[in-house]
Design a protein around this motif. Structure first.
Motif, PDB file in Angstrom:
ATOM      1  N   SER A 103       0.860  -1.174   0.000  1.00 25.81           N
ATOM      2  CA  SER A 103       0.000   0.000   0.000  1.00 25.81           C
ATOM      3  C   SER A 103       0.898   1.227   0.000  1.00 25.81           C
ATOM      4  O   SER A 103       2.094   1.136   0.293  1.00 25.81           O
ATOM      5  CB  SER A 103      -0.942   0.019   1.221  1.00 25.81           C
ATOM      6  N   VAL A 104       0.311   2.384  -0.323  1.00 30.83           N
ATOM      7  CA  VAL A 104       1.087   3.622  -0.357  1.00 30.83           C
ATOM      8  C   VAL A 104       0.348   4.711   0.408  1.00 30.83           C
ATOM      9  O   VAL A 104      -0.799   5.039   0.098  1.00 30.83           O
ATOM     10  CB  VAL A 104       1.354   4.103  -1.800  1.00 30.83           C
ATOM     11  N   GLY A 105       1.012   5.259   1.417  1.00 25.15           N
ATOM     12  CA  GLY A 105       0.508   6.413   2.138  1.00 25.15           C
ATOM     13  C   GLY A 105       1.383   7.616   1.854  1.00 25.15           C
ATOM     14  O   GLY A 105       2.550   7.475   1.452  1.00 25.15           O
ATOM     15  N   LEU A 106       0.832   8.807   2.053  1.00 20.44           N
ATOM     16  CA  LEU A 106       1.547  10.045   1.772  1.00 20.44           C
ATOM     17  C   LEU A 106       1.570  10.931   3.010  1.00 20.44           C
ATOM     18  O   LEU A 106       0.590  11.005   3.751  1.00 20.44           O
ATOM     19  CB  LEU A 106       0.861  10.805   0.635  1.00 20.44           C
ATOM     20  N   MET A 107       2.680  11.618   3.205  1.00 18.75           N
ATOM     21  CA  MET A 107       2.784  12.591   4.287  1.00 18.75           C
ATOM     22  C   MET A 107       3.601  13.765   3.794  1.00 18.75           C
ATOM     23  O   MET A 107       4.672  13.591   3.207  1.00 18.75           O
ATOM     24  CB  MET A 107       3.437  11.964   5.520  1.00 18.75           C
ATOM     25  N   GLY A 108       3.086  14.983   4.015  1.00 20.17           N
ATOM     26  CA  GLY A 108       3.805  16.158   3.561  1.00 20.17           C
ATOM     27  C   GLY A 108       3.603  17.347   4.466  1.00 20.17           C
ATOM     28  O   GLY A 108       2.603  17.449   5.191  1.00 20.17           O
ATOM     29  N   PHE A 109       4.576  18.266   4.409  1.00 15.98           N
ATOM     30  CA  PHE A 109       4.535  19.490   5.205  1.00 15.98           C
ATOM     31  C   PHE A 109       4.506  20.695   4.285  1.00 15.98           C
ATOM     32  O   PHE A 109       5.287  20.774   3.331  1.00 15.98           O
ATOM     33  CB  PHE A 109       5.760  19.554   6.124  1.00 15.98           C
ATOM     34  N   SER A 110       3.596  21.646   4.540  1.00 18.88           N
ATOM     35  CA  SER A 110       3.490  22.891   3.793  1.00 18.88           C
ATOM     36  C   SER A 110       3.269  22.601   2.304  1.00 18.88           C
ATOM     37  O   SER A 110       2.263  21.998   1.938  1.00 18.88           O
ATOM     38  CB  SER A 110       4.731  23.748   4.041  1.00 18.88           C
ATOM     39  N   GLN A 111       4.207  22.992   1.419  1.00 16.30           N
ATOM     40  CA  GLN A 111       4.054  22.635   0.003  1.00 16.30           C
ATOM     41  C   GLN A 111       3.916  21.130  -0.157  1.00 16.30           C
ATOM     42  O   GLN A 111       3.143  20.652  -0.998  1.00 16.30           O
ATOM     43  CB  GLN A 111       5.249  23.121  -0.808  1.00 16.30           C
ATOM     44  N   GLY A 112       4.668  20.365   0.635  1.00 10.91           N
ATOM     45  CA  GLY A 112       4.551  18.912   0.577  1.00 10.91           C
ATOM     46  C   GLY A 112       3.175  18.433   0.985  1.00 10.91           C
ATOM     47  O   GLY A 112       2.680  17.424   0.475  1.00 10.91           O
ATOM     48  N   GLY A 113       2.536  19.156   1.912  1.00  9.54           N
ATOM     49  CA  GLY A 113       1.166  18.822   2.291  1.00  9.54           C
ATOM     50  C   GLY A 113       0.190  19.070   1.159  1.00  9.54           C
ATOM     51  O   GLY A 113      -0.737  18.284   0.924  1.00  9.54           O
ATOM     52  N   ALA A 114       0.403  20.171   0.436  1.00 15.30           N
ATOM     53  CA  ALA A 114      -0.419  20.429  -0.746  1.00 15.30           C
ATOM     54  C   ALA A 114      -0.233  19.326  -1.780  1.00 15.30           C
ATOM     55  O   ALA A 114      -1.179  18.922  -2.474  1.00 15.30           O
ATOM     56  CB  ALA A 114      -0.064  21.789  -1.346  1.00 15.30           C
ATOM     57  N   MET A 115       0.987  18.817  -1.877  1.00 19.40           N
ATOM     58  CA  MET A 115       1.269  17.736  -2.811  1.00 19.40           C
ATOM     59  C   MET A 115       0.532  16.451  -2.431  1.00 19.40           C
ATOM     60  O   MET A 115       0.090  15.700  -3.306  1.00 19.40           O
ATOM     61  CB  MET A 115       2.776  17.472  -2.854  1.00 19.40           C
TER      62      MET A 115
END
Length: 216
Positions: A103-115
């Motif tokens: 499976s694939v999960g995503l985690m991002g901060f600021s611009q990475g969160g928008a991504m």
């Protein structure tokens, strides 16, 4: 515009031999930062998923010695073509992995969160959950929005009360969009600026563990 991730810049938490049969968590840093930034949170994250911290494809402008997913003057309202080019670069990198994750999960901060959100809008069937810290939803409509309205994937959205980087218009847009396109877990941290504190890290860990339990 076509972009590509630097596969050699990715920081992995496990060797290629140890990635077989395990879920993947992709970390995406903020503007002017680098792949090592969010990877510093790895000890606070669950042990089960393989963690891959990727580097954004654009060099941030001087005097910053870091990287960006889209230009800073588009910080809260990026052009669709720019943010989708970055999202497609992440998808292309995933397609090229030698080991297929469970499976694939995503985690991002600021611009990475928008991504994180843009990737789920771009390819809703590919991603199981998302963690958005101090991030936002971009403007406009994407082909996957209707799918997300039906599937409502789990998304954690955390932000600080003293965050002066993300403008109010982007917060309002995100507040309006996420409840109808995700199963939202939201948390506002009193006194936190544009960052991630210990409480947020603990909440993120619990959220990810819950998703892994549901997948098993």
């Amino acid at each position: 515009m076509s972009l590509a991730l630097d596969a050699d810049a990715v920081i992995w938490s496990a060797s290629e031999a140890d990635r077989e049969g395990r879920p993947l968590l992709v970390l995406m840093h903020g503007f002017g930062s680098h792949e090592g930034d969010l990877f510093g949170l790895a000890p606070s994250l669950p042990l089960e998923p393989v963690i891959a911290a990727v580097r954004a494809p654009l060099a941030a402008p001087w005097p910053l010695d870091g990287w960006a997913w889209f230009p800073r003057d588009e910080q809260s309202s990026p052009q669709a073509s720019d943010v989708n080019a970055a999202a497609d670069a992440v998808i292309d990198w995933l397609d090229g992995l030698s080991v297929t994750p469970t499976s694939v999960g995503l985690m991002g901060f600021s611009q990475g969160g928008a991504m994180v959100v843009q990737l789920m809008r771009r390819s809703p069937e590919r991603f199981d959950y998302g963690v958005v810290m101090s991030g936002f939803v971009t403007e406009g409509e994407e082909p996957g929005d209707l799918t997300l309205e039906e599937s409502r994937p789990p998304i954690f959205w955390g932000r600080g009360t003293h965050d002066e980087v993300i403008p109010e218009s982007a917060i309002v847009r995100t507040t309006d969009w996420l409840p109808s396109h995700s199963t939202l877990s939201g948390r506002i941290y009193e006194g936190l600026g544009h960052g991630i504190n210990q409480q947020a890290a603990a909440d993120i860990r619990v959220f990810i563990e819950r998703q892994l339990t549901h997948d098993s």
